[in-house]
Motif scaffolding. Structure first.
Motif, mmCIF file in Angstrom:
data_model
loop_
_atom_site.group_PDB
_atom_site.id
_atom_site.type_symbol
_atom_site.label_atom_id
_atom_site.label_comp_id
_atom_site.label_asym_id
_atom_site.label_seq_id
_atom_site.Cartn_x
_atom_site.Cartn_y
_atom_site.Cartn_z
ATOM 1 N N PRO A 113 18.287 20.855 -13.581
ATOM 2 C CA PRO A 113 18.885 21.397 -12.352
ATOM 3 C C PRO A 113 18.495 20.649 -11.088
ATOM 4 C CG PRO A 113 17.018 22.740 -13.009
ATOM 5 C CD PRO A 113 17.170 21.678 -14.066
ATOM 6 N N ARG A 114 17.513 19.734 -11.189
ATOM 7 C CA ARG A 114 17.077 19.001 -9.982
ATOM 8 C C ARG A 114 16.408 17.705 -10.424
ATOM 9 N NH1 ARG A 114 12.889 23.049 -10.398
ATOM 10 N NH2 ARG A 114 10.883 22.009 -10.722
ATOM 11 N N PRO A 115 16.185 16.787 -9.465
ATOM 12 C CA PRO A 115 15.478 15.539 -9.793
ATOM 13 C C PRO A 115 14.042 15.808 -10.228
ATOM 14 C CG PRO A 115 16.542 15.410 -7.640
ATOM 15 C CD PRO A 115 16.631 16.835 -8.071
ATOM 16 N N LEU A 116 13.368 14.763 -10.723
ATOM 17 C CA LEU A 116 11.936 14.897 -11.000
ATOM 18 C C LEU A 116 11.213 15.251 -9.703
ATOM 19 C CD1 LEU A 116 11.258 11.846 -13.380
ATOM 20 C CD2 LEU A 116 11.452 14.275 -14.003
ATOM 21 N N ASP A 117 10.132 15.962 -9.830
ATOM 22 C CA ASP A 117 9.430 16.470 -8.647
ATOM 23 C C ASP A 117 8.491 15.419 -8.060
ATOM 24 O OD1 ASP A 117 10.569 19.100 -8.714
ATOM 25 O OD2 ASP A 117 9.312 19.491 -10.473
ATOM 26 N N ARG A 136 0.833 -1.198 0.000
ATOM 27 C CA ARG A 136 0.000 0.000 0.000
ATOM 28 C C ARG A 136 0.873 1.256 0.000
ATOM 29 N NH1 ARG A 136 -5.319 -0.632 0.877
ATOM 30 N NH2 ARG A 136 -5.587 1.395 1.852
ATOM 31 N N GLU A 137 1.972 1.181 -0.731
ATOM 32 C CA GLU A 137 2.873 2.333 -0.820
ATOM 33 C C GLU A 137 3.081 2.703 -2.286
ATOM 34 O OE1 GLU A 137 6.460 1.504 1.321
ATOM 35 O OE2 GLU A 137 5.279 0.936 3.080
ATOM 36 N N ILE A 138 2.870 3.966 -2.573
ATOM 37 C CA ILE A 138 2.978 4.465 -3.946
ATOM 38 C C ILE A 138 3.837 5.721 -3.940
ATOM 39 C CG2 ILE A 138 1.676 5.504 -5.864
ATOM 40 C CD1 ILE A 138 0.895 2.654 -5.669
ATOM 41 N N GLU A 139 4.713 5.823 -4.949
ATOM 42 C CA GLU A 139 5.458 7.075 -5.138
ATOM 43 C C GLU A 139 4.876 7.804 -6.342
ATOM 44 O OE1 GLU A 139 9.909 5.926 -3.496
ATOM 45 O OE2 GLU A 139 9.615 6.312 -5.640
ATOM 46 N N ALA A 140 4.834 9.113 -6.261
ATOM 47 C CA ALA A 140 4.300 9.916 -7.368
ATOM 48 C C ALA A 140 5.351 10.923 -7.828
ATOM 49 C CB ALA A 140 3.046 10.658 -6.919
ATOM 50 N N LEU A 141 5.554 10.973 -9.156
ATOM 51 C CA LEU A 141 6.473 11.955 -9.739
ATOM 52 C C LEU A 141 5.728 12.758 -10.797
ATOM 53 C CD1 LEU A 141 9.580 9.640 -10.362
ATOM 54 C CD2 LEU A 141 9.346 11.368 -8.556
ATOM 55 N N ASN A 142 5.949 14.039 -10.791
ATOM 56 C CA ASN A 142 5.369 14.872 -11.843
ATOM 57 C C ASN A 142 6.054 14.524 -13.169
ATOM 58 O OD1 ASN A 142 4.438 17.076 -13.463
ATOM 59 N ND2 ASN A 142 4.053 18.206 -11.572
ATOM 60 N N VAL A 143 5.290 14.445 -14.259
ATOM 61 C CA VAL A 143 5.869 14.060 -15.559
ATOM 62 C C VAL A 143 6.666 15.203 -16.193
ATOM 63 C CG1 VAL A 143 3.979 12.443 -16.017
ATOM 64 C CG2 VAL A 143 3.854 14.768 -16.933
ATOM 65 N N VAL A 144 6.602 16.375 -15.616
ATOM 66 C CA VAL A 144 7.248 17.544 -16.240
ATOM 67 C C VAL A 144 8.737 17.583 -15.890
ATOM 68 C CG1 VAL A 144 7.296 20.070 -16.326
ATOM 69 C CG2 VAL A 144 5.108 18.862 -16.239
ATOM 70 N N CYS A 145 9.572 17.711 -16.911
ATOM 71 C CA CYS A 145 11.016 17.802 -16.700
ATOM 72 C C CYS A 145 11.367 19.145 -16.045
ATOM 73 C CB CYS A 145 11.740 17.682 -18.038
ATOM 74 S SG CYS A 145 13.524 17.870 -17.901
ATOM 75 N N PRO A 146 12.145 19.104 -14.961
ATOM 76 C CA PRO A 146 12.469 20.363 -14.269
ATOM 77 C C PRO A 146 13.397 21.291 -15.059
ATOM 78 C CG PRO A 146 12.821 18.462 -12.840
ATOM 79 C CD PRO A 146 12.644 17.934 -14.228
ATOM 80 N N HIS A 147 13.961 20.793 -16.184
ATOM 81 C CA HIS A 147 14.858 21.655 -16.946
ATOM 82 C C HIS A 147 14.088 22.768 -17.649
ATOM 83 C CE1 HIS A 147 17.538 22.333 -20.680
ATOM 84 N NE2 HIS A 147 17.990 23.073 -19.671
ATOM 85 N N ALA A 148 13.191 22.356 -18.554
ATOM 86 C CA ALA A 148 12.468 23.389 -19.313
ATOM 87 C C ALA A 148 11.011 23.029 -19.564
ATOM 88 C CB ALA A 148 13.185 23.670 -20.636
ATOM 89 N N GLY A 149 10.522 22.027 -18.864
ATOM 90 C CA GLY A 149 9.081 21.795 -18.894
ATOM 91 C C GLY A 149 8.566 20.785 -19.892
ATOM 92 N N CYS A 150 9.446 20.023 -20.589
ATOM 93 C CA CYS A 150 8.946 18.962 -21.476
ATOM 94 C C CYS A 150 8.440 17.794 -20.630
ATOM 95 C CB CYS A 150 10.060 18.467 -22.393
ATOM 96 S SG CYS A 150 10.646 19.737 -23.530
ATOM 97 N N PHE A 151 7.665 16.913 -21.267
ATOM 98 C CA PHE A 151 7.195 15.718 -20.551
ATOM 99 C C PHE A 151 8.219 14.598 -20.711
ATOM 100 C CE2 PHE A 151 2.299 16.447 -20.514
ATOM 101 C CZ PHE A 151 2.506 17.641 -19.843
ATOM 102 N N VAL A 152 8.599 13.974 -19.596
ATOM 103 C CA VAL A 152 9.549 12.861 -19.676
ATOM 104 C C VAL A 152 8.804 11.569 -20.019
ATOM 105 C CG1 VAL A 152 11.154 13.924 -18.032
ATOM 106 C CG2 VAL A 152 9.424 12.325 -17.211
ATOM 107 N N ASP A 153 9.528 10.641 -20.652
ATOM 108 C CA ASP A 153 8.973 9.315 -20.985
ATOM 109 C C ASP A 153 9.666 8.265 -20.133
ATOM 110 O OD1 ASP A 153 7.368 10.283 -23.148
ATOM 111 O OD2 ASP A 153 9.211 10.443 -24.353
ATOM 112 N N PHE A 154 8.923 7.232 -19.800
ATOM 113 C CA PHE A 154 9.564 6.090 -19.156
ATOM 114 C C PHE A 154 10.065 5.157 -20.264
ATOM 115 C CE2 PHE A 154 8.987 1.676 -17.504
ATOM 116 C CZ PHE A 154 10.164 1.674 -16.746
ATOM 117 N N VAL A 155 11.340 4.762 -20.177
ATOM 118 C CA VAL A 155 11.926 3.869 -21.189
ATOM 119 C C VAL A 155 12.163 2.511 -20.521
ATOM 120 C CG1 VAL A 155 13.816 3.567 -22.844
ATOM 121 C CG2 VAL A 155 13.089 5.874 -22.183
#
Ligand code: FES
Length: 184
Positions: free
Chosen positions: A151-155, A103-122
């Protein structure tokens, strides 16, 4: 003697008139400013309500996130409130959810902290890749390469499991800066 006294009184009269007018202007200003401030607060009320409406948002059911340690992308849908309108059930962003326990989930925003593009999972590389400038991130969102453009990890965002539902305290953050600064 009487004439001198009358002359002094007449000199004081304009001064008294000046003070009376000044007092009336000050009192009038104070009396007028109270309804003006009340009017401004009523006018800005929708903006205040927008701030109050932010909080945890139901993103998915627990069943929807497989127990395989991989991230899965989900839209975040919520009522959007701008200054004077409410739009129900509109997409306001997206998150990757990853199960790290029963019952544990991690959530990351899909927006790249560099300039706002959406990251893909590969899946073949077991990492996130930003298609814009090739930043890569580990499954937990940490920067995965030296000299990353980011400049930082995914949010990451706080997650709460309520019954069988996953709630995320969703937030977008400013891009291009090393600190997590919430977007307003
Ligand atoms: S926007 Fe992602 S690396 Fe530039």
């Amino acid at each position: 003697m009487t004439n001198k006294s009358t002359s002094n009184d007449s000199e004081k009269l304009p001064r008294r008139g000046f003070f009376a007018r000044a007092t009336a202007i000050i009192i009038g200003g104070v009396v007028g400013i109270v309804p003006a401030i009340a009017g401004i607060l009523v006018f800005l009320d929708p903006l205040r309500r927008k701030a109050a409406a932010q909080g945890s948002i139901r993103v998915a059911s627990l069943r929807a996130v497989p127990n395989d340690g991989k991230p899965y992308k989900f839209p975040v849908v919520a009522s959007r409130v701008d200054a004077w309108n409410k739009f129900p059930d509109v997409p306001i962003g997206a998150v990757y959810l990853r199960r790290t326990g029963d019952r544990e989930i991690e959530a990351l925003n899909v927006v790249c902290p560099h300039a706002g593009c959406f990251v893909d999972f590969v899946p073949s590389r077991e990492c996130f890749l930003c298609p814009c400038h090739n930043s890569t991130f580990a499954l937990d969102g940490k920067i995965n390469q030296k000299n990353s453009p980011s400049p930082r990890p995914l949010d990451s965002m706080p997650v709460e499991i309520r019954g069988e539902d996953i709630y995320v305290q969703f937030q977008n953050f400013r891009s291009g800066v090393p600190e997590k600064v919430p977007q307003t």
